[in-house]
Each structure stands twice: as structure tokens, then as C-alpha cells.
Motif scaffolding. Structure first.
Motif, PDB file in Angstrom:
ATOM      1  N   GLN A   1       0.851  -1.172   0.000  1.00  0.00           N
ATOM      2  CA  GLN A   1       0.000   0.000   0.000  1.00  0.00           C
ATOM      3  C   GLN A   1       0.887   1.221   0.000  1.00  0.00           C
ATOM      4  O   GLN A   1       1.896   1.268   0.703  1.00  0.00           O
ATOM      5  CB  GLN A   1      -0.898   0.038   1.227  1.00  0.00           C
ATOM      6  N   THR A   2       0.500   2.204  -0.787  1.00  0.00           N
ATOM      7  CA  THR A   2       1.254   3.444  -0.876  1.00  0.00           C
ATOM      8  C   THR A   2       0.284   4.594  -0.729  1.00  0.00           C
ATOM      9  O   THR A   2      -0.781   4.597  -1.341  1.00  0.00           O
ATOM     10  CB  THR A   2       1.966   3.547  -2.238  1.00  0.00           C
ATOM     11  N   ASP A   3       0.651   5.557   0.075  1.00  0.00           N
ATOM     12  CA  ASP A   3      -0.154   6.752   0.242  1.00  0.00           C
ATOM     13  C   ASP A   3       0.807   7.927   0.333  1.00  0.00           C
ATOM     14  O   ASP A   3       1.523   8.076   1.321  1.00  0.00           O
ATOM     15  CB  ASP A   3      -1.016   6.644   1.501  1.00  0.00           C
ATOM     16  N   LEU A   4       0.857   8.737  -0.707  1.00  0.00           N
ATOM     17  CA  LEU A   4       1.772   9.866  -0.766  1.00  0.00           C
ATOM     18  C   LEU A   4       0.972  11.154  -0.837  1.00  0.00           C
ATOM     19  O   LEU A   4      -0.044  11.223  -1.514  1.00  0.00           O
ATOM     20  CB  LEU A   4       2.669   9.769  -1.997  1.00  0.00           C
ATOM     21  N   SER A   5       1.465  12.181  -0.176  1.00  0.00           N
ATOM     22  CA  SER A   5       0.802  13.461  -0.217  1.00  0.00           C
ATOM     23  C   SER A   5       1.845  14.550  -0.049  1.00  0.00           C
ATOM     24  O   SER A   5       2.719  14.454   0.820  1.00  0.00           O
ATOM     25  CB  SER A   5      -0.236  13.544   0.912  1.00  0.00           C
TER      26      SER A   5
ATOM     27  N   ARG B   1      -1.525  14.220  -4.642  1.00  0.00           N
ATOM     28  CA  ARG B   1      -1.880  13.084  -3.797  1.00  0.00           C
ATOM     29  C   ARG B   1      -1.906  11.838  -4.668  1.00  0.00           C
ATOM     30  O   ARG B   1      -2.420  11.855  -5.775  1.00  0.00           O
ATOM     31  CB  ARG B   1      -3.242  13.312  -3.167  1.00  0.00           C
ATOM     32  N   PHE B   2      -1.350  10.768  -4.141  1.00  0.00           N
ATOM     33  CA  PHE B   2      -1.351   9.483  -4.828  1.00  0.00           C
ATOM     34  C   PHE B   2      -1.659   8.403  -3.803  1.00  0.00           C
ATOM     35  O   PHE B   2      -1.081   8.382  -2.722  1.00  0.00           O
ATOM     36  CB  PHE B   2       0.003   9.194  -5.476  1.00  0.00           C
ATOM     37  N   ALA B   3      -2.559   7.526  -4.142  1.00  0.00           N
ATOM     38  CA  ALA B   3      -2.850   6.377  -3.291  1.00  0.00           C
ATOM     39  C   ALA B   3      -2.915   5.149  -4.192  1.00  0.00           C
ATOM     40  O   ALA B   3      -3.532   5.173  -5.250  1.00  0.00           O
ATOM     41  CB  ALA B   3      -4.168   6.566  -2.551  1.00  0.00           C
ATOM     42  N   GLY B   4      -2.244   4.101  -3.806  1.00  0.00           N
ATOM     43  CA  GLY B   4      -2.249   2.872  -4.587  1.00  0.00           C
ATOM     44  C   GLY B   4      -2.163   1.664  -3.680  1.00  0.00           C
ATOM     45  O   GLY B   4      -1.649   1.740  -2.563  1.00  0.00           O
ATOM     46  N   ALA B   5      -2.669   0.556  -4.161  1.00  0.00           N
ATOM     47  CA  ALA B   5      -2.619  -0.688  -3.398  1.00  0.00           C
ATOM     48  C   ALA B   5      -2.571  -1.849  -4.380  1.00  0.00           C
ATOM     49  O   ALA B   5      -3.040  -1.743  -5.508  1.00  0.00           O
ATOM     50  CB  ALA B   5      -3.834  -0.815  -2.488  1.00  0.00           C
TER      51      ALA B   5
END
Length: 159
Positions: free
Chosen positions: A15-19, A58-62
Motif C-alpha cells: 500500500q502506498t499513500d503519498l501526499s 496526492r497518490f494512493a495505490g494498493a
């Protein structure tokens, strides 16, 4: 004879959550008379905030993968060479035809003489530098693989 009993299982989750956010304000010194001059010439422009920037992203990936496999077989091998320490480099292959489907099994690796059982068998787990390949060719194998055009499109398609 090599007794192949290989099982593998692997799974992975990520899981990735970048901001990020960035704000900057660059003021124009009123001592130079620029603020007043801009204000009088362009009354609808806020000269004090003329050089203000703001950005955010913002980037969110899983993702996850899971794989299981098992190969069980007995395969006769030959000693390709005896190594300097007395260990044996063995290699063998087997082709089995079932209908129009062709199955290939290949194994190679280094076997210690002490790992050879009295019935002249060795477990595949006792083979060092083991290379075990199991593949097929035929109608069933062909339908389980995407065609070449589909693979190219999947590689090139950006979405």
C-alpha cells in the motif's frame, strides 16, 4: 532417480499513500513603488499577492499478488560430471504426451553422495543449485497464454 516434491507459495501486499503540499508567497516591495503603480494601472489585480504559488498532489495505490504451485514426479537423471569434491552434477529430462498436450520436465543440480538413499533416490530438496522446470506445449497451454498482439497492447497502453 530424483523424487521431485516441490511446493511453493508466495504472497505480497503493498500500500502506498503519498501526499505533498507547497505554498509560497513572494511579496513585491512597496518601497519600489511597484505595488502602488500596479494597483492604479490594474485596479482588479491584487498586487500584494501577485507572485503567490500553491501546489499539491496526492497518490494512493494498493496491490496484492498470490501464487501457489506444486510439482510431484520421479525423474531418472544421469551424472553429467563428478565434481572435484566428489559431489555429482546431475541432469535429466522427461517429456510426457497426454492427448495433444506435451509436458516437459527438466531438472539439474548438485547432489552429495551421502544424500543418495539406498534405493538410489534423492529428494529434490537435497539438490544444491537445483533448477527445476515444468512447462507444457499444446492446446491447453496455448489457451492459457494471451496472444502476442494482446501482450503488446497491454505493454503499450498507458491506462
Amino acid at each position: 532417480m530424483i523424487r521431485i516434491d516441490e511446493r511453493d507459495a508466495a504472497s505480497r501486499n503493498a500500500q502506498t499513500d503519498l501526499s505533498t503540499a507547497d505554498d509560497a508567497t513572494y511579496g513585491v516591495p512597496s518601497a519600489l513603488g511597484l505595488v502602488a503603480a500596479l494597483g492604479s494601472r490594474f485596479p482588479n489585480v491584487d498586487a500584494a499577492n501577485l507572485l503567490t504559488t500553491s501546489s499539491s498532489s496526492r497518490f494512493a495505490g494498493a496491490g496484492s499478488t498470490e501464487r501457489n504451485g506444486r510439482v510431484s514426479a520421479t525423474l531418472a537423471v544421469r551424472i553429467a560430471r563428478v565434481l572435484g569434491n566428489g559431489d555429482l552434477f546431475v541432469e535429466g529430462t522427461k517429456v510426457v504426451m497426454v492427448g495433444a498436450e506435451e509436458q516437459h520436465l527438466y531438472i539439474s543440480g548438485v547432489v552429495r553422495r551421502v544424500d543418495v538413499a539406498p534405493d538410489n533416490t534423492v529428494l529434490s530438496s537435497k539438490i544444491a543449485d537445483a533448477e527445476i522446470e515444468y512447462s507444457g506445449r499444446g492446446d491447453v497451454s496455448d489457451t492459457q497464454r494471451r496472444g502476442w498482439l494482446s501482450r503488446i497492447i497491454a505493454f503499450l497502453w498507458p491506462f
